[in-house]
Design a protein around this motif. Structure first.
Motif, mmCIF file in Angstrom:
data_model
loop_
_atom_site.group_PDB
_atom_site.id
_atom_site.type_symbol
_atom_site.label_atom_id
_atom_site.label_comp_id
_atom_site.label_asym_id
_atom_site.label_seq_id
_atom_site.Cartn_x
_atom_site.Cartn_y
_atom_site.Cartn_z
ATOM 1 N N THR A 143 -21.918 4.406 10.973
ATOM 2 C CA THR A 143 -21.291 3.426 10.074
ATOM 3 C C THR A 143 -21.494 1.992 10.552
ATOM 4 O OG1 THR A 143 -19.144 3.679 11.174
ATOM 5 C CG2 THR A 143 -19.546 5.048 9.231
ATOM 6 N N GLY A 144 -22.319 1.821 11.583
ATOM 7 C CA GLY A 144 -22.614 0.479 12.076
ATOM 8 C C GLY A 144 -21.522 -0.045 12.992
ATOM 9 N N CYS A 154 -4.224 -4.610 17.810
ATOM 10 C CA CYS A 154 -5.673 -4.403 17.779
ATOM 11 C C CYS A 154 -5.941 -3.623 16.501
ATOM 12 C CB CYS A 154 -6.150 -3.638 19.004
ATOM 13 S SG CYS A 154 -7.927 -3.257 18.936
ATOM 14 N N VAL A 155 -6.810 -4.173 15.648
ATOM 15 C CA VAL A 155 -7.070 -3.568 14.345
ATOM 16 C C VAL A 155 -8.566 -3.576 14.051
ATOM 17 C CG1 VAL A 155 -6.604 -5.769 13.175
ATOM 18 C CG2 VAL A 155 -6.445 -3.636 11.882
ATOM 19 N N ASP A 156 -9.053 -2.457 13.488
ATOM 20 C CA ASP A 156 -10.442 -2.337 13.049
ATOM 21 C C ASP A 156 -10.476 -2.705 11.569
ATOM 22 O OD1 ASP A 156 -12.977 -1.533 12.185
ATOM 23 O OD2 ASP A 156 -12.828 0.489 13.007
ATOM 24 N N THR A 157 -11.165 -3.810 11.255
ATOM 25 C CA THR A 157 -11.201 -4.290 9.873
ATOM 26 C C THR A 157 -12.461 -3.876 9.118
ATOM 27 O OG1 THR A 157 -12.168 -6.391 10.552
ATOM 28 C CG2 THR A 157 -9.748 -6.282 10.432
ATOM 29 N N HIS A 158 -13.279 -2.986 9.684
ATOM 30 C CA HIS A 158 -14.469 -2.495 8.993
ATOM 31 C C HIS A 158 -14.042 -1.875 7.655
ATOM 32 C CE1 HIS A 158 -17.942 0.106 8.145
ATOM 33 N NE2 HIS A 158 -18.626 -0.632 9.007
ATOM 34 N N PRO A 159 -14.849 -2.046 6.586
ATOM 35 C CA PRO A 159 -14.458 -1.484 5.277
ATOM 36 C C PRO A 159 -14.128 0.011 5.309
ATOM 37 C CG PRO A 159 -16.332 -2.950 5.015
ATOM 38 C CD PRO A 159 -16.084 -2.817 6.494
ATOM 39 N N ILE A 160 -14.826 0.768 6.136
ATOM 40 C CA ILE A 160 -14.539 2.207 6.232
ATOM 41 C C ILE A 160 -13.201 2.443 6.939
ATOM 42 C CG2 ILE A 160 -15.277 4.321 7.438
ATOM 43 C CD1 ILE A 160 -18.129 3.626 6.568
ATOM 44 N N ALA A 161 -12.888 1.618 7.930
ATOM 45 C CA ALA A 161 -11.649 1.792 8.702
ATOM 46 C C ALA A 161 -10.419 1.293 7.948
ATOM 47 C CB ALA A 161 -11.766 1.062 10.036
ATOM 48 N N ARG A 162 -10.619 0.339 7.039
ATOM 49 C CA ARG A 162 -9.524 -0.181 6.213
ATOM 50 C C ARG A 162 -8.302 -0.592 7.047
ATOM 51 N NH1 ARG A 162 -10.430 4.650 3.350
ATOM 52 N NH2 ARG A 162 -8.222 5.122 3.503
ATOM 53 N N GLY A 203 1.162 3.689 21.524
ATOM 54 C CA GLY A 203 0.296 3.056 22.507
ATOM 55 C C GLY A 203 -1.098 2.781 21.984
ATOM 56 N N TYR A 204 -2.004 2.539 22.935
ATOM 57 C CA TYR A 204 -3.377 2.172 22.617
ATOM 58 C C TYR A 204 -4.187 3.400 22.243
ATOM 59 C CZ TYR A 204 -8.163 0.526 23.432
ATOM 60 O OH TYR A 204 -9.497 0.209 23.301
ATOM 61 N N GLY A 205 -4.902 3.287 21.139
ATOM 62 C CA GLY A 205 -5.877 4.284 20.722
ATOM 63 C C GLY A 205 -7.196 3.560 20.535
ATOM 64 N N GLY A 206 -8.144 3.809 21.394
ATOM 65 C CA GLY A 206 -9.393 3.059 21.392
ATOM 66 C C GLY A 206 -10.286 3.343 20.197
ATOM 67 N N PRO A 207 -11.412 2.628 20.139
ATOM 68 C CA PRO A 207 -12.365 2.825 19.055
ATOM 69 C C PRO A 207 -12.880 4.267 18.986
ATOM 70 C CG PRO A 207 -12.854 0.790 20.210
ATOM 71 C CD PRO A 207 -11.797 1.509 21.009
ATOM 72 N N GLN A 208 -13.080 4.722 17.768
ATOM 73 C CA GLN A 208 -13.702 6.018 17.493
ATOM 74 C C GLN A 208 -14.284 5.965 16.081
ATOM 75 O OE1 GLN A 208 -11.564 9.674 18.680
ATOM 76 N NE2 GLN A 208 -12.026 10.445 16.645
#
Length: 155
Positions: free
Chosen positions: A107-108, A48-56, A97-102
């Motif tokens: 930042t939208g 699971c990956v956050d691809t938002h430009p800020i999250a990189r 393990g899993y680390g949820g969204p934060q």
């Protein structure tokens, strides 16, 4: 091959209980299901990956060596009810393990890609805290099939 969550609509909002405690959630890993794993697959890798430009490409969850016979993970499986043989690696937060969204407030909507890879090898050895580029590099040449869906979260 197809992957989905019964509680996160594709392109929909991730419910709050699956986000980090600091963002008001319970940090439970969401339930996930998949189907259509090729018969020749010898193992699965889930990220699971956050691809938002800020999250990189912030890595929220990396699971290796999932048996190809497994077709789902129940809610809250991370750290508690993972299939035998599966290994949870260290996420970008710095824990296994899993680390949820934060996402940072204001930042939208951030896109969280849940990606399942079917591999032609029984075991894969990744760095303990891999980046998305490292995952893709280590899996290169072994991916038989790949499936994904996106859930969004914003603060």
């Amino acid at each position: 091959m197809k992957i989905w969550s019964p509680i996160i609509p594709s392109e929909g909002k991730i419910p709050r209980k699956y986000v980090m405690r600091a963002a008001g959630g319970e940090n439970l890993s969401p339930p996930l299901k998949w189907e259509g794993v090729p018969a020749e697959a010898k193992s699965l890798v889930l990220v699971c990956v956050d691809t938002h430009p800020i999250a990189r490409n912030w890595m929220h969850w990396i699971v290796t060596n999932l048996p190809p016979s497994i077709t789902e993970l129940p809610e809250g499986a991370s750290g508690k009810a993972m299939p035998s043989g599966a290994t949870e690696l260290t996420n970008s937060y710095g824990f296994k393990g899993y680390g949820g969204p934060q996402p940072p407030p204001g930042t939208g909507p951030h896109p969280y890609h849940f990606i399942l890879y079917a591999l032609d090898v029984e075991r894969v050895e990744l760095p303990e805290r891999p980046s998305l580029a490292e995952v893709e590099r280590y899996l290169s040449g072994h991916v038989i099939a790949k499936a994904s869906f996106i859930g969004y979260y914003e603060r």
